[in-house]
Structure formats: structure tokens, C-alpha cells
Design a protein around this motif. Structure first.
Motif, PDB file in Angstrom:
ATOM      1  N   LEU A 137      44.189  99.756  14.835  1.00 26.52           N
ATOM      2  CA  LEU A 137      42.758  99.767  14.523  1.00 26.52           C
ATOM      3  C   LEU A 137      42.305  98.440  13.910  1.00 26.52           C
ATOM      4  O   LEU A 137      41.193  97.969  14.170  1.00 26.52           O
ATOM      5  N   TYR A 138      43.148  97.837  13.105  1.00 23.83           N
ATOM      6  CA  TYR A 138      42.802  96.565  12.472  1.00 23.83           C
ATOM      7  C   TYR A 138      42.621  95.475  13.525  1.00 23.83           C
ATOM      8  O   TYR A 138      41.669  94.679  13.471  1.00 23.83           O
ATOM      9  N   GLU A 139      43.563  95.456  14.504  1.00 25.17           N
ATOM     10  CA  GLU A 139      43.465  94.466  15.582  1.00 25.17           C
ATOM     11  C   GLU A 139      42.214  94.698  16.416  1.00 25.17           C
ATOM     12  O   GLU A 139      41.530  93.742  16.820  1.00 25.17           O
ATOM     13  N   GLU A 140      41.906  95.964  16.695  1.00 22.09           N
ATOM     14  CA  GLU A 140      40.699  96.270  17.470  1.00 22.09           C
ATOM     15  C   GLU A 140      39.439  95.830  16.727  1.00 22.09           C
ATOM     16  O   GLU A 140      38.506  95.287  17.322  1.00 22.09           O
ATOM     17  N   LYS A 141      39.422  96.062  15.405  1.00 21.06           N
ATOM     18  CA  LYS A 141      38.259  95.670  14.604  1.00 21.06           C
ATOM     19  C   LYS A 141      38.106  94.155  14.600  1.00 21.06           C
ATOM     20  O   LYS A 141      36.988  93.624  14.680  1.00 21.06           O
ATOM     21  N   GLU A 142      39.223  93.452  14.534  1.00 24.94           N
ATOM     22  CA  GLU A 142      39.181  91.990  14.531  1.00 24.94           C
ATOM     23  C   GLU A 142      38.660  91.455  15.861  1.00 24.94           C
ATOM     24  O   GLU A 142      37.879  90.499  15.899  1.00 24.94           O
ATOM     25  N   LYS A 143      39.070  92.073  16.983  1.00 21.20           N
ATOM     26  CA  LYS A 143      38.568  91.654  18.296  1.00 21.20           C
ATOM     27  C   LYS A 143      37.075  91.941  18.412  1.00 21.20           C
ATOM     28  O   LYS A 143      36.319  91.158  18.987  1.00 21.20           O
ATOM     29  N   GLU A 144      36.650  93.067  17.849  1.00 21.97           N
ATOM     30  CA  GLU A 144      35.247  93.459  17.935  1.00 21.97           C
ATOM     31  C   GLU A 144      34.345  92.495  17.155  1.00 21.97           C
ATOM     32  O   GLU A 144      33.278  92.081  17.632  1.00 21.97           O
ATOM     33  N   LEU A 145      34.784  92.115  15.947  1.00 22.89           N
ATOM     34  CA  LEU A 145      33.982  91.222  15.115  1.00 22.89           C
ATOM     35  C   LEU A 145      34.200  89.752  15.442  1.00 22.89           C
ATOM     36  O   LEU A 145      33.299  88.928  15.278  1.00 22.89           O
ATOM     37  N   GLY A 146      35.411  89.419  15.863  1.00 20.11           N
ATOM     38  CA  GLY A 146      35.791  88.024  15.999  1.00 20.11           C
ATOM     39  C   GLY A 146      36.620  87.616  14.793  1.00 20.11           C
ATOM     40  O   GLY A 146      36.393  88.083  13.671  1.00 20.11           O
TER      41      GLY A 146
END
Length: 643
Positions: free
Chosen positions: A496-505
Motif C-alpha cells: 500500500l505504501y508503494e501504491e500511495k507513493e506512485k499515486e502521489l509521486g
């Protein structure tokens, strides 16, 4: 905070132990520039305060009639005013300084060395001002005396003319050349005037008298020539400005701009005034003669023995007494000091008063006769040492308490510094999440496999971290082991952390990490400081139980700091997956434009339908402050419903 500490003071020697034990600083005594020849006379001790002040007034009146300057130090404003009333009744003119108007009082103290001057001051009044015998030397500044005429002409003519000439080609360079020459003449005047001042301030002997007179005559001539050169240069500048203005007016006359032409003619009218200094050059040069009058008073005071210091009471700290004495005998000047003490003074009454009374009883002295005895002086100094030691112990004790919170402060500030300097927080935050998840699983899966597990509460609290996978429910996790639950949750958290980082940049994610971490640390740090202060107010009660309050403060402070770190970890792990970042007016990624759906915490809090959070209670069981809150928020009880 500072790599090195240093300072300079004239009265640190008596506090050398405190500097060493608290600040780890050594006190080194530097020899005076000139030998100190002040006479520090033994104290006069009287039976009561009234007889003491009568003796002080008699001594002041005697010295005032002789023309010798006197500075009287008191320990309080009340004593200053009382002594002033006594002096007024005897017709002795004096100044009273009570540290109320520092600038004005500094000027008065500077003149306390004039013949016959009487100055009554508290210990704080006029500090930092040198008392020169004979009073403050007069100012000799011919460079400033010439400015009265120059400033007037600049304001009336040159400054007004410059408004019409500053855009002319070459004007700035031409102006700078004139000003450069003026500054050169000005520096020559200042240099010669300062040398004359130093000659007068230096000690005069028969050997150097003739040499000084000749040097002053030569310096006078230098100042006279420099003043003339300065004035000539200025008049040259003024004449050139006039010429350029005339040329400007001729050009404007051809173009027909009559309104500007009239203004220029008005400015040219100021030039018609006769160019002369408000004071003649010889008058300005000869102003240094006032030094001779000051010098006569200076040597008159020296012949009488210099400034006499009278202390009306011993202070609790020897350092303050030494400061008072140090007002006299500066730079090798003569001087003297004496303290007048009574058995009713605070320092004597509290320490050693009975023994001194016994001595006075032996010699059978009356109220108006003082005793002058070195043993008594030593007894009073010993009392001062006791008081200094008492205050030192208090300050040292306070520093020891402050050291506890300072250690906490250093650790917190180091973390903030890392955050602000761009330190990578991702691994730290994931580590916090991992620790929180493992602790939560262990809390709800304690005991043997499946026995006593509260999987429903576990799932409810996990939902406060992040959205759970569909298959991660109470039924499924009850079939697997505790370690496997931890592994699945940690893998899910990292995903989830990686997905959030991809979503925000990546850049926005780093900003979000820093903002959240700073906000959490700052808010919890303020609460921690308040809690520590409250604990400190009542920590002294441990002494009743024969426990060292400082040790208890350190122990409880350590526990509270560990709770602070745990709270930072808890809050960061719970907010990082639900927070986002967006520009003002934008909708954060992953959220609808309408009101966001309630989080599991909000859903549970609003279950009653009244929109307020219910404070839940567990029947038959008291919830500990550090236990998980029964409302299911995942927070500790003290940070949630226990507030």
C-alpha cells in the motif's frame, strides 16, 4: 548549543566553583593594566542601623566639605531614599540613582568623580560606566563644529540643486571626487583632535611638559589648515554647482520651460549668502583649552585620595561588594572603600550575629562607637560564603532538573533537524508501521494457538491503519498462526505504501512524510513539556517517603519520554496511509469532490447517529491509560477517550 564558551568580568573569582561545576569553565585572573592602589579599609560595625546611617552621613558630610567625591552603595531603593532624606536635612547636595532611568543615570554616574560630588546608588544603578576622577573629559570635536554651516548650506543649496543636476552626464563622478576630498580633510581633523585629547589625558610630568606644549601647537596648526582646506573644497563644490545650474537655466530659457526656470532661479538665490562658518576657525581650534580646566580638577581629586566608596551594608554575595569597590581605583587611580555594618543587617542577623554581639559586649561599646576588627570582618565574609553556597546549591539543583528535559530536547531537536535537512524518512516510517502492527497482533493473539484470541477486535483495530484485503477477516485469520498474520500485514503495508507513493509521486510523498512527522512531533512535544512541568511541581513530595526527588524525576521523566516516542510512532503509523497532499482548491488523489467517506474510526464514533464520539466503558474492568482504547480507534486510551 555552543562549541566554546568564554567571557570576561571583574568579579568572577568568587564564583569560580560554580563556573567549574555547572559550566565546566575555568576562571583565570588577568593582572590589571596598572597596579591597583585602592585602599580597602576594614569595616565599621555598629550596634543598630540608626547609628550606622548617622555615621555614614557624618562621613559623607566631612568628605563633601573637603571636596572629595563620594559614591555610596545601598542594597535597596528604600535605603537609598532613607539616606537621601538624611543628607537633605544636613544640606548635602547629592544625586540618587535607583536603576530606573539607565541612560540618564549612566550620565550622572560618569560625573561621580567630580570634586565634591555625592552620589547615592543601588548596586544596579549606572553599571557599565567608568567613573573618571575629575568627571568625564570634555569633547573636542572640531570636525563636528564645522558641520553646522555645512549642513545648512547643503540643505538650502546643494541638495535642492542636485534634483536638477543628478541626471547630467558625469555629475555622479564629479560629486564623488569632491566628497572624497572632503572625507580626507575630515579624517585629518579627527586624527589631530584625538591626539590632542590623548595628550591631555596622559600623565603629565616635568620632563614631557615642554614636549606636549609644542606638539599641541603643531596639531592646532594642522587642524587649522585642514579646516581651511575643507571649507575651500566645499566652496569649490558649491561654486561648480552654481555654474552648472546657470548653464541649465540658459538651456531651459531657450526651450521656454519657465516653471522649472523660476525654481532654479529661486535655488540660486540661496547661494548669495556669505559663506562662513558659524564659529571662526581659530575659535574651533582653541576649544581644547577646556581640557586644562578638567585636568586641574582631575589632579585635585587625585591629591585628595581619589573616589571614596561607602557601602551601607554587606550584600549576600561578595561579588556585588567587589563590584561596588571596583568603581574606585580604575586604571591605577588612587581611591578607598569602607563598609558600614550594623548588627541589624540581614546578613549579620542570619549568620554570626550572636557571636559578633558577644564581642561587642566584651569591649562594652556604645551605639555610636564602631568596632573595627579583622576577626569580625572574617566572620561576615564567612557568612557571605555560606549564603553564596546556599544559592549555589539551589542553582545547581535547578540545573540538574533542567538537564533531564534538556536531554529530551536534544534528542527531539536532532530528529527535527534530520527531517528538515531532507533525511529519508520512508524506511523509518515503514519501521514504525511494522512495529505497531506486530505489537497489535501480539496483544490480540496472546496465549496458545487460537486460545483466547480476540480476532474481531484485531480486525477492527487494523482497519484504523489502512484498508484491509477482502479475504483478511476474522474467520480466515483465526485459521493461521500469529507470525503468518504479522508477515501478511507487513507485506500488505509495504504494498500500500508503494501504491500511495506512485499515486502521489515520489517528491510529494517525501513532502507529505516530512509534514506529518513534524506536525506529530511538535504537537506531542508540547504536551510532553507541559506534563513534565506539572510533574516537577509535585515531585518534591517524594522526599516525604525518603526518596530522592531528583532520582524520581529522572525515572518518571524517562518513562514519559518513552511514552512520547511510542505516541509519535503510533500516530505516524495511523495517519500516513490516510493523509494526502494537494494544492489549495484541488481534491486530494483518491478522494471524491464531495465530503469524504468516514474512516472506520468516524464510522464507529457516529454509530449512535448523533454525530458525536461516544466514550465507551468496559463493564467490570478499568481501562489503563496506556491500554488500547475500547472504542476500537487503535489509539491508546489516554490519547483517545481517556482525554
Amino acid at each position: 548549543m555552543y562549541q566554546k564558551l568564554a567571557g570576561m568580568t571583574g568579579t568572577a573569582l568568587t564564583e569560580a566553583e560554580e563556573f567549574h561545576k555547572i559550566y565546566k569553565l575555568e576562571v583565570m585572573v588577568i593582572p590589571t593594566n596598572r597596579p591597583m592602589i585602592r585602599q580597602d579599609l576594614t569595616d565599621y560595625i555598629y550596634k543598630n542601623e540608626e547609628s550606622k546611617f548617622k555615621a555614614v552621613v557624618r562621613e559623607i558630610e566631612k568628605l563633601h566639605k573637603e571636596g572629595r567625591p563620594v559614591l555610596i552603595g545601598t542594597v535597596s531603593i528604600e535605603n537609598s531614599e532613607y539616606l537621601s532624606d538624611l543628607l537633605k536635612k544636613r544640606g548635602v547636595q547629592h544625586h540618587v540613582l535607583n536603576a530606573k532611568e539607565h541612560t540618564k543615570e549612566g550620565e550622572i554616574v560618569a560625573q561621580a568623580g567630580q570634586p565634591g560630588a555625592v552620589t547615592v546608588a543601588t548596586n544596579m544603578a549606572g553599571r557599565g560606566v567608568d567613573i573618571i576622577l575629575g568627571g568625564t573629559p570634555p569633547d573636542y570635536k572640531p570636525d563636528e563644529d564645522k558641520q553646522e554651516y555645512i549642513r545648512e548650506k547643503e540643505k538650502e543649496f546643494i541638495e535642492k540643486a542636485e534634483a536638477y543636476l543628478k541626471e547630467e552626464e558625469g555629475y555622479a563622478e564629479w560629486k564623488e571626487e569632491h566628497q572624497k576630498n572632503l572625507r580626507r580633510h575630515d579624517e585629518e581633523i579627527k586624527k589631530s583632535a584625538e591626539r590632542i585629547r590623548l595628550i591631555y589625558l596622559a600623565e603629565e610630568t616635568e620632563e614631557n611638559l615642554a614636549q606636549n606644549i609644542e606638539e599641541i601647537r603643531q596639531l592646532e596648526e594642522k587642524i587649522r589648515l585642514s579646516l581651511k582646506d575643507y571649507l575651500d573644497e566645499y566652496l569649490s563644490w558649491e561654486n561648480e554647482v552654481e555654474e552648472k545650474l546657470k548653464q541649465k537655466s540658459e538651456e531651459l530659457e531657450k526651450t521656454g520651460k519657465t516653471n522649472i526656470l523660476e525654481k532654479i532661479k529661486e535655488i540660486l538665490g540661496f547661494k548669495s549668502k556669505e559663506p562662513k562658518l558659524s564659529q571662526g576657525i581659530d575659535e574651533i581650534v582653541r576649544k581644547h583649552q577646556q581640557f586644562k580646566e578638567w585636568r586641574e580638577e582631575h589632579y585635585k581629586v587625585i591629591e585628595m585620595g581619589g573616589l571614596h566608596i561607602i557601602g551601607t551594608e554587606r550584600h549576600e554575595a561578595r561579588r556585588i561588594d567587589n563590584q561596588l569597590r571596583g568603581r574606585s581605583g580604575r586604571q591605577g587611580d588612587p581611591g578607598s572603600s569602607r563598609f558600614y555594618i550594623s548588627l541589624e543587617d540581614d546578613i549579620v542577623r542570619r549568620f554570626g550575629g550572636d557571636r559578633i554581639k558577644t564581642v561587642l559586649g566584651w569591649v562594652g561599646m556604645d551605639e555610636d562607637t564602631p568596632i573595627e576588627n579583622r576577626w569580625v570582618n572574617r566572620a561576615i565574609e564567612a557568612a557571605q560564603v555560606k549564603v553564596e553556597g546556599y544559592h549555589f546549591d539551589i542553582r545547581k539543583h535547578l540545573v540538574e532538573y533542567d538537564d533531564v528535559i534538556n536531554k529530551h530536547r536534544e534528542l527531539i531537536y536532532d530528529e527535527r533537524k534530520k527531517i528538515l535537512s531532507g533525511f529519508d524518512l520512508k524506511s523509518n516510517i515503514l519501521s514504525m508501521v511494522k512495529d505497531e502492527l506486530q505489537a497489535l497482533v501480539e496483544t490480540h493473539t496472546a496465549g496458545s494457538y487460537g486460545d483466547g484470541w480476540d480476532v474481531k477486535a484485531l480486525v477492527g483495530e487494523l482497519a484504523t491503519f489502512f484498508p484491509l484485503p477482502p479475504d483478511f477477516n476474522a474467520e480466515n485469520i483465526s485459521k493461521i498462526g500469529s507470525q503468518e498474520i504479522k508477515d501478511q500485514l507487513i507485506d500488505h503495508a509495504e504494498t500500500l505504501y508503494e501504491e500511495k507513493e506512485k499515486e502521489l509521486g515520489a517528491d510529494k510523498m517525501r513532502i507529505l512524510e516530512r509534514l506529518l512527522m513534524l506536525r506529530i512531533i511538535d504537537s506531542l512535544w508540547v504536551e510532553h513539556l507541559t506534563a513534565m512541568e506539572h510533574m516537577r511541581e509535585g515531585i518534591g513530595l517524594h522526599a516525604v517517603a525518603q526518596r530522592d526527588p531528583l532520582v524520581a524525576y529522572k525515572r518518571e521523566g524517562h518513562d514519559m519520554f518513552q511514552s512520547l516516542l511510542a505516541a509519535i510512532k503510533h500516530d505516524m503509523a495511523h495517519i500516513i496511509y490516510r493523509a494526502s497532499i494537494a494544492k489549495r482548491g484541488e481534491t486530494p488523489p483518491g478522494q471524491a469532490a464531495q465530503a469524504p467517506a468516514p474512516t472506520p474510526i468516524q464510522a464507529q464514533a457516529q454509530a449512535g447517529g448523533d454525530g458525536t464520539k461516544k466514550h465507551l466503558k468496559v463493564a467490570g474492568k478499568k481501562v489503563g491509560r496506556n491500554d488500547p482504547c475500547p472504542c476500537g480507534s487503535g489509539k491508546k486510551y489516554k490519547h483517545c477517550c481517556g482525554r
